[in-house]
Design a protein around this motif. Structure first.
Motif, PDB file in Angstrom:
ATOM      1  N   PHE A  17       0.875  -1.177   0.000  1.00 57.78           N
ATOM      2  CA  PHE A  17       0.000   0.000   0.000  1.00 57.78           C
ATOM      3  C   PHE A  17       0.900   1.210   0.000  1.00 57.78           C
ATOM      4  CE2 PHE A  17      -2.877  -3.019   2.307  1.00 57.78           C
ATOM      5  CZ  PHE A  17      -3.899  -3.037   1.371  1.00 57.78           C
ATOM      6  N   ALA A  43       1.856  -4.651   3.468  1.00 55.56           N
ATOM      7  CA  ALA A  43       0.927  -5.320   4.391  1.00 55.56           C
ATOM      8  C   ALA A  43       1.126  -6.824   4.344  1.00 55.56           C
ATOM      9  CB  ALA A  43      -0.507  -4.973   4.017  1.00 55.56           C
ATOM     10  N   ASN A  63      -3.735  -6.956  15.766  1.00 54.26           N
ATOM     11  CA  ASN A  63      -4.356  -5.953  14.890  1.00 54.26           C
ATOM     12  C   ASN A  63      -3.314  -5.451  13.895  1.00 54.26           C
ATOM     13  OD1 ASN A  63      -6.061  -4.904  17.758  1.00 54.26           O
ATOM     14  ND2 ASN A  63      -7.078  -5.607  15.926  1.00 54.26           N
ATOM     15  N   GLY A  64      -3.715  -5.353  12.645  1.00 51.86           N
ATOM     16  CA  GLY A  64      -2.822  -4.827  11.597  1.00 51.86           C
ATOM     17  C   GLY A  64      -1.794  -5.813  11.101  1.00 51.86           C
ATOM     18  N   SER A  65      -1.975  -7.096  11.429  1.00 58.73           N
ATOM     19  CA  SER A  65      -0.957  -8.073  11.009  1.00 58.73           C
ATOM     20  C   SER A  65      -1.131  -8.532   9.558  1.00 58.73           C
ATOM     21  CB  SER A  65      -0.976  -9.280  11.954  1.00 58.73           C
ATOM     22  OG  SER A  65      -2.264  -9.839  11.979  1.00 58.73           O
ATOM     23  N   GLY A  66      -2.271  -8.198   8.943  1.00 59.19           N
ATOM     24  CA  GLY A  66      -2.471  -8.531   7.515  1.00 59.19           C
ATOM     25  C   GLY A  66      -3.516  -9.599   7.272  1.00 59.19           C
ATOM     26  N   LYS A  67      -4.306  -9.927   8.279  1.00 62.53           N
ATOM     27  CA  LYS A  67      -5.319 -10.988   8.126  1.00 62.53           C
ATOM     28  C   LYS A  67      -6.362 -10.608   7.060  1.00 62.53           C
ATOM     29  CE  LYS A  67      -6.515 -10.695  12.502  1.00 62.53           C
ATOM     30  NZ  LYS A  67      -5.635  -9.658  13.043  1.00 62.53           N
ATOM     31  N   SER A  68      -6.947  -9.416   7.200  1.00 66.57           N
ATOM     32  CA  SER A  68      -7.986  -8.996   6.239  1.00 66.57           C
ATOM     33  C   SER A  68      -7.405  -8.827   4.840  1.00 66.57           C
ATOM     34  CB  SER A  68      -8.619  -7.679   6.680  1.00 66.57           C
ATOM     35  OG  SER A  68      -9.135  -7.839   7.960  1.00 66.57           O
ATOM     36  N   THR A  69      -6.189  -8.279   4.786  1.00 66.80           N
ATOM     37  CA  THR A  69      -5.557  -8.080   3.471  1.00 66.80           C
ATOM     38  C   THR A  69      -5.407  -9.428   2.769  1.00 66.80           C
ATOM     39  OG1 THR A  69      -4.358  -6.220   4.412  1.00 66.80           O
ATOM     40  CG2 THR A  69      -3.561  -7.038   2.310  1.00 66.80           C
ATOM     41  N   GLU A 173     -14.114 -11.886  10.725  1.00 68.10           N
ATOM     42  CA  GLU A 173     -14.514 -11.294  12.004  1.00 68.10           C
ATOM     43  C   GLU A 173     -15.999 -10.985  12.125  1.00 68.10           C
ATOM     44  OE1 GLU A 173     -11.513  -8.759  14.036  1.00 68.10           O
ATOM     45  OE2 GLU A 173     -10.748  -8.598  12.002  1.00 68.10           O
ATOM     46  N   HIS A 205     -10.536 -13.029  16.512  1.00 66.65           N
ATOM     47  CA  HIS A 205      -9.655 -12.728  17.637  1.00 66.65           C
ATOM     48  C   HIS A 205      -9.982 -13.638  18.813  1.00 66.65           C
ATOM     49  CE1 HIS A 205      -7.484  -9.306  16.072  1.00 66.65           C
ATOM     50  NE2 HIS A 205      -8.599  -8.876  15.524  1.00 66.65           N
ATOM     51  N   LYS A 261       7.014  -2.477  12.069  1.00 69.79           N
ATOM     52  CA  LYS A 261       6.393  -1.630  11.039  1.00 69.79           C
ATOM     53  C   LYS A 261       7.475  -1.036  10.126  1.00 69.79           C
ATOM     54  CE  LYS A 261       1.919  -1.384  12.462  1.00 69.79           C
ATOM     55  NZ  LYS A 261       0.788  -1.740  11.687  1.00 69.79           N
TER      56      LYS A 261
END
Ligand SMILES: Nc1ncnc2c1ncn2[C@@H]1O[C@H](COP(=O)(O)OP(=O)(O)OP(=O)(O)O)[C@@H](O)[C@H]1O
Length: 498
Positions: A17, A43, A63-69, A173, A205, A261
């Motif tokens: 991104f 990501a 949170n923000g680890s890339g699961k949704s991506t 989720e 989670h 990060k």
């Protein structure tokens, strides 16, 4: 499990991104006129795994680890930056959060998603009430989705997915945002699907839920797949790591997150290339032969990495609409504009030429017209004079009649031949009559009408003419009759001939 059973195959998937601060930065970036690498955020940093048909895969991570991506890439909502995604077989993927149109009502979204899943209108009509009932949205079903809470969206998304019977289910989720009653209802549904042998991706989670549903677990960690394995193996590792992390002080935790990060920002095409090549050079012993072997291997590796990096950079660039592409587009647009301009100019010239030609032909016809009119008038007046004469002589009987005396054959009966005053009179009375072809403005000025017919003009030529004129006299009479019928002024002609 055999490779034939592989439903989803993910190979070295990355997702970059670009973090833009301002709107103008975003626009420039879309146009690819600005590409600052310090804005890159990876990501996903090269994720690979296979999922077999009928497996339930749990995806866990901070949170923000890339699961949704990751799930958005598997759902083909996002394209990966690099890497390969293969989905085997006829698969329909429904991701809960994906594809809901905020401007449409819940009901319209149901119809849209079902249509996109290939259901017929009849099937949609049958299944829609069940979806609405399962969603527990009540009257909100006719409200635009933009007015829904995240829990309501999850309820709608899950309800649609649960009633479309897809091969692969991607549940991101959904159960953690909905209320507990809905969550347990949905959870039962997922178990039902699992029993049916569907392939399920399940992000949560809740360690408890994952343990209940998942056969295997993917542990995502700052864009990397830290572990993938049996639920019973991975979940304890993940839970232990969480415990350890939470024991750390706040600054330590923050420092750790910041470092991770930073790695996601500085990740590059070279790293991707190295990952893709997976060239692990074994540690060498102290022997000279080993050291030389290792050196050769490292040189080879560097070469390969350089090549792979170039390819990766190209691949990354391909996902953007590069400067060269824009240049080509601009050139094409200019070419089209130029061609159409030339074509327009050409057609304008042609139109001008045609207009000129029309103008010229009009002018020449206008020039010819008075001459034509004059000759026509001449003809008609001579007809008038002749017909008048012949009419007087034979009372509308053709001069072809052999019983009529016409010694010189000029079409004028002998007893009338010298009586030019009759001709004149007849001509004068006939001239203004519009029944004749000579136009009114031309006929009166025609001296031919006043001119007496020569007493005995050349015989043979005149015979034919006279005959013609006699015919036209007959015609004239007929026309005057018809004109009389229509109430025109042709009576003067009749008067003249009578
Ligand atoms: N469109 C985007 N533009 C920029 N960065 C993004 C975008 N989408 C995701 N990210 C970043 O990518 C990282 C991974 O996000 P992702 O949503 O996949 O994480 P997640 O593991 O699903 O998080 P959560 O558990 O909070 O849902 C995050 O740091 C996020 O900020």
């Amino acid at each position: 499990m055999s490779t034939e059973n592989i439903k989803i195959s993910v190979k070295n998937i990355t997702k970059r991104f670009e973090l833009m601060k301002t709107r103008s930065e975003k626009i420039l970036n879309i146009l690819s006129f600005s590409s600052k690498t310090d804005r890159n955020f990876w990501a996903l940093k090269g994720v690979s795994f296979d999922v077999f048909a009928g497996e339930a895969i749990g995806v866990v991570g901070l949170n923000g680890s890339g699961k949704s991506t990751l799930l958005n890439i598997v759902s083909e909502i996002y394209p990966p930056t690099t890497g390969e995604l293969t989905i085997n077989g006829d698969t329909s993927i429904i991701s809960i959060g994906a594809g809901l149109k905020p401007a449409l009502t819940g009901r319209d979204n149901i119809q849209l998603k079902l249509l996109m899943s290939g259901l017929t209108k009849k099937e949609i009509k049958t299944v829609s009430p069940d979806i609405i009932a399962f969603s527990e949205l009540g009257d909100f079903i006719d409200q635009p989705v933009k007015n829904y809470s995240s829990g309501m969206k999850a309820k709608l998304g899950f309800s649609i997915m649960a009633h479309t019977n897809p091969d692969i289910m991607i549940i991101d989720e959904a159960l953690s945002v909905g209320d507990s009653t809905f969550a347990s209802k949905s959870f039962d549904k997922i178990r039902e699907f699992k029993a049916q042998g569907k392939t399920i991706f399940f992000v949560s989670h809740s360690a408890g839920q994952v343990k209940q549903i998942a056969d295997r677990v993917i542990w995502m960690h700052f864009g990397e797949m830290r572990e993938m394995g049996k639920t019973t193996e991975v979940m304890p590792h993940y839970e232990q790591w969480q415990k350890d992390f939470n024991k750390k002080s706040k600054p330590e935790r923050e420092q750790y997150i910041s470092d991770m990060k930073h790695e996601q920002r500085t990740f590059s095409a070279v790293d991707i290339a190295v990952q893709q090549l997976a060239l692990d050079i074994p540690e060498s012993s102290a022997s000279r032969v080993d050291r030389e072997k290792r050196k050769a291997l490292e040189t080879q590796k560097d070469k390969l990495v350089k090549q792979a990096t170039k390819q990766t950079q190209k691949q990354i660039q391909n996902t953007k609409f590069g400067f060269i592409n824009w240049l080509v587009v601009i050139l094409l647009i200019s070419l089209i504009a130029f061609t159409s301009k030339t074509a327009l100019a050409d057609s304008q010239t042609k139109r001008d030429e045609t207009a000129k030609k029309i103008e010229q032909s009009k002018r020449s016809s206008q020039k010819k017209q008075p001459q034509k009119k004059a000759s026509k008038a001449k003809k008609s007046t001579s007809k008038v004079s002749t017909s008048a004469t012949s009419s007087v002589a034979v009372d509308s009987t053709s001069v072809d009649d052999p019983t009529i005396a016409d010694s010189d054959g000029n079409g004028i009966p002998d007893d009338q031949e010298t009586d030019t005053t009759v001709n004149d009179g007849a001509a004068e009375s006939v001239a203004p009559d519009t029944t004749y072809s000579a136009p009114a403005d031309v006929v009166p000025s025609q001296p031919a009408v006043q001119q007496p017919i020569p007493p005995s003009s050349s015989s043979t030529a005149n015979t034919g003419e006279a005959a013609n004129n006699a015919n036209s006299a007959t015609e004239s009479t007929t026309s005057s009759e018809s004109s009389a019928e229509s109430g025109t002024t042709s009576t003067s002609q009749n008067g003249g001939t009578q």
